[in-house]
Write a protein that holds these residues in place. Sequence first.
Motif, mmCIF file in Angstrom:
data_model
loop_
_atom_site.group_PDB
_atom_site.id
_atom_site.type_symbol
_atom_site.label_atom_id
_atom_site.label_comp_id
_atom_site.label_asym_id
_atom_site.label_seq_id
_atom_site.Cartn_x
_atom_site.Cartn_y
_atom_site.Cartn_z
ATOM 1 N N GLY A 96 59.601 23.464 115.185
ATOM 2 C CA GLY A 96 60.237 23.295 116.489
ATOM 3 C C GLY A 96 60.250 21.840 116.934
ATOM 4 N N LEU A 97 59.133 21.146 116.744
ATOM 5 C CA LEU A 97 59.074 19.721 117.084
ATOM 6 C C LEU A 97 60.072 18.918 116.261
ATOM 7 C CD1 LEU A 97 55.212 19.235 117.394
ATOM 8 C CD2 LEU A 97 56.880 19.099 119.250
ATOM 9 N N MET A 98 60.227 19.307 114.979
ATOM 10 C CA MET A 98 61.180 18.615 114.105
ATOM 11 C C MET A 98 62.599 18.730 114.673
ATOM 12 S SD MET A 98 60.928 17.067 110.976
ATOM 13 C CE MET A 98 59.762 17.899 109.929
ATOM 14 N N LEU A 99 62.935 19.888 115.209
ATOM 15 C CA LEU A 99 64.261 20.064 115.820
ATOM 16 C C LEU A 99 64.405 19.202 117.072
ATOM 17 C CD1 LEU A 99 64.800 23.933 115.537
ATOM 18 C CD2 LEU A 99 65.992 22.168 114.261
ATOM 19 N N LEU A 100 63.363 19.164 117.893
ATOM 20 C CA LEU A 100 63.460 18.451 119.171
ATOM 21 C C LEU A 100 63.556 16.939 118.977
ATOM 22 C CD1 LEU A 100 60.974 20.402 121.476
ATOM 23 C CD2 LEU A 100 63.453 20.594 121.337
#
Length: 764
Positions: free
Chosen positions: A282-286
């Motif tokens: 999720g952090l990678m997407l953000l």
Amino acid sequence: MFSKFTSILQHAVEALAPSLPLQEDFVYHWKAITHYYIETSDDKAPVTDTNIPSHLEQMLDILVQEENERESGETGPCMEYLLHHKILETLYTLGKADCPPGMKQQVLAFYTKLLGRIRQPLLPHINVHRPVQKLIRLCGEVLATPTENEEIQFLCIVCAKLKQDPYLVNFFLESKLKAMASKGSASVITEDTIKGQDSLTTDTGQPIQPEELASAAEAEQMEKDDDLPQQANDLSFSLDELNVTSPESSTVRPNQDYNLVNSLLNLTKSPDGRIAVKACEGLMLLVSLPEPAAAKCLTQSTCLCELLTDRLATLYKALPQSLDPLDIETVEAINWGLDSYSHKEDASAFPGKRALISFLSWFDYCDQLIKEAQKTAAVAMAKAVRERFFIDVMEPQLMQTSEIGILTSTALLHRIVRQVTSDVLLQEIVYFILGEQREPETLTDINRHPLRHRLIEHCDHISDEISIMTLRMFEHLLQKPNEHILYNLVLRNLEERNYMEYKPLCQEDKDVVENGQIAGAVDLEEDPLFTDLSPDNTLSTQEWLSASPPVSPEHPKNDGKTEVHKIVNSFLCLVPDEAKSSYHVEGTGYDTYLRDAHRQFRDYCVICLRWEWPGSPRSLDKCNLEASFFEGHFLKVLFERMGRILDQPYDVNLQVTSVLSKLSLFPHPHIHEYLLDPYVNLASGCRSLFSVIVRVVGDLMVRIQRIPDFTPKLLLVRKRLLGLEPEGLIIDHMTLLEGVIVLEEFCKELAAIAFVKYHASSTP
């Protein structure tokens, strides 16, 4: 038991009853849920013993059916009802209270499925994104709760929606004023705080019409975690296991909260490795969202940078004080999200392997995160890694005096250099190792960047292991696509070409040049060192001339373009006949180096293509030839090691010559001239690679006379090194003999590189 029977009976009644219009059916199910709270007296019974899950599922099915029956983008009456009556707000309240027990899980699942299965854009609606915001704050509050799986599924579906429409992220950058007000904070807020606030939250309630979102199938994929390994991977080697508290930022934060990031950061510390991996995804997407405001908020208003660096530091400190460099180098490739290391199943386990894999796995995550991140976010994260991990944690280890500590920390730095793929993080690692200086070096300021000075000194350390490991680190560093590396180590000292003694040509010299000779150059074939040349050891003049282009007026020969056949023969003839052994062993000829040099030079050209290097040396008229020349600390140490090639261990010699050959491959005219042109007129007190080798050969010719049966011993040593002869009796002067073999091979390699580079420069 009775409630389950009631549920079954209700389903049967619904199945037999005539079908209602969708809106009536939708309202019926919602009112059934609200009536439960009005009528029930037992608020301790779990939600699974009620009809609430069934009603929520029915509501969701109705919304999906309604959308499928209508034209794309058209909002139906059921969806209108959900938005107008703030059903999501009500569900959030019920979920927050977790009444009945387990309701929070049901609400999270409903939100997740609603966002994943409905194709029309919902997040722009204030009655959607506001309760979504509030629900986000509930996620990650407590680790290892029964709702963790639903929490991460919900957060990931929100991230997927933001990835599809990045502008939506502005709805999730919350003003701290509003966050504090919603929590009933009694904090005093100054007028300056209000004025300095950069509010990005849209509260108008007017939905923004974005482009149509991509297929919901992609978003739904975020809900699936079946592919994650059941065994906790290395990310479950969490901060809790290492007794580390949650990192708190010491910097002053702007007046915005990015609660989506904060919740994901909390879940990266989950003991469940699958949850931690999903949070990292999720952090990678953000971080990849292109919105500048989100990138700024990400790095300045969250603890993301601290999480990355503190966990790196913690995992590094968890490593054993002593690790075998070979283990560090050969441990299998690390992928941050897929590894599930089991010590019991590993036949090649060694002490500290689990901790090493955990460290390298997290470094790989940091590297990939920075690689994917929006530019300003990437720079901020990379700088944090440099300052809070490399400088604060690694530098003291590299600067220590314990040989075991130096060896382990250098081997880890070598592995990091090999592993890094992000250009932004690589830049910070390069500045950490070499500093940012670009002006020419002087002998008095070589200690200006202490770590650079220490690492270069380690290339000539009393411990051969440390020397070899440091040289290998520099060799891999030179192969990285970063212009500052070569410029800092070598090129800045060659810019003025003040290693040359420039004498303007008189008419007589010009006539000589036109006849194929270089003014003031020594013909090595007439040099007393090379009077024993045999025809087999030289290459045909006609053969090389046929490949040599004519002299152009722009690049006359005296400006660095000596005929290639003379250069090649100069290197091939450096080692005297009695010190050569390769022609006695099949498959060790000069042609094998030509193939390797061609491939490597092509790779180096690809790396250097965007650096816009000149095609020819800088004009001497524009060079400051009066400035004193210093080859730089790096070349100084390499030349000194090269000068001791006859007295150093075989492995050290291989590594020294390997670094020098890598330097020679770079397609910069000054490097080519200084390292590969034997005919360059060196200024007084200057040395070049060729002049260093000439001195070694002169020393060799004297020492050969004192060793009986030199040539047979040399041939035997070569065959042993190639595995053609078994190890037998110890041979006298083994170090010298091995050094001679390395010297001969190195000269052949330099000749091949010189030819390949010249041929490439003469080909249109």
